[in-house]
Design an enzyme around this catalytic site. Structure first.
Site, PDB file in Angstrom:
ATOM      1  N   SER A  16       0.819  -1.213   0.000  1.00  0.00           N
ATOM      2  CA  SER A  16       0.000   0.000   0.000  1.00  0.00           C
ATOM      3  C   SER A  16       0.847   1.253   0.000  1.00  0.00           C
ATOM      4  CB  SER A  16      -0.904   0.023   1.225  1.00  0.00           C
ATOM      5  OG  SER A  16      -1.724  -1.099   1.227  1.00  0.00           O
ATOM      6  N   THR A  17       1.942   1.235   0.735  1.00  0.00           N
ATOM      7  CA  THR A  17       2.785   2.424   0.818  1.00  0.00           C
ATOM      8  C   THR A  17       4.210   2.023   0.481  1.00  0.00           C
ATOM      9  OG1 THR A  17       3.406   2.095   3.110  1.00  0.00           O
ATOM     10  CG2 THR A  17       1.377   3.331   2.714  1.00  0.00           C
TER      11      THR A  17
END
Length: 194
Positions: A16-17
């Site tokens: 996600s990041t």
């Protein structure tokens, strides 16, 4: 070179990041190739997943850490698994210990639906708790909200500096943004010029 040899072990990773450790998801697995997307789960644009679906061949095994890494809702999960198994590939979810081949029993299909539904429900609960936490923080006066966005001039400046080779981490520090936000600005700028 784009042809896949039958029987390859292919990994799919979604982080996600930029701070998430992508190696951890399929650690200990022997893989011929890994397809990694840097995208939030709600982002429907996952070019590496699309590439994996095109690349997979009959006899290949696609390993994914968990169902929530592959899809964010039940419909997407079933669709991706059906696309891969329809090509003759096996899909293995390491965390859940589930394998799908396309010739699955009604019980296997039920497990896919139930596990996918639980993952979707869990994400909904997390979002709800997050909203409740923000509301409580607002009532206490400690919620600062999202960092403000950059003006169009600042975005142009940021893009120009990135093109010149200034590291993304440096840009994030200079503009008071997360690295993921810097990448989002750069992706938006690329789409608008592309």
């Amino acid at each position: 070179m784009g042809e896949s040899v039958a029987g390859q072990r292919l990994g799919y990773v979604r982080v996600s990041t930029l701070d998430q450790n992508e190696q951890r998801q399929l650690e200990g697995q022997t893989l011929d190739q890994v397809f990694t997307d840097h995208a939030s789960g709600k982002d429907t644009k996952r070019p590496k997943l699309d590439e994996l679906i095109r690349f997979a061949r009959a006899g290949d095994t696609v390993l994914v850490h968990s169902m929530d890494r592959l899809a964010r809702n039940l419909d997407d999960l079933r669709s991706v698994v059906q696309k891969l198994t329809g090509k003759g590939a096996r899909v293995e979810f390491v965390k859940e210990g589930l394998v799908f081949t396309g010739e699955d029993s009604p019980m296997a299909n039920l497990m896919l639906s139930v596990m996918g539904a639980f993952a979707e429900f869990e994400r909904s609960l997390i979002k709800e708790r997050q909203r409740e936490g923000i509301a409580l923080a607002k009532t206490r006066g400690v919620y600062k909200g999202r960092k403000r966005s950059l003006s169009p001039d600042q975005v142009s400046e940021l893009v120009a500096l990135a093109v010149k080779g200034v590291p993304k981490a440096q840009l994030a520090r200079d503009y008071g943004l997360s690295r993921e936000t810097v990448y989002q600005y750069l992706r938006r700028a690329e789409r608008s010029t592309g």
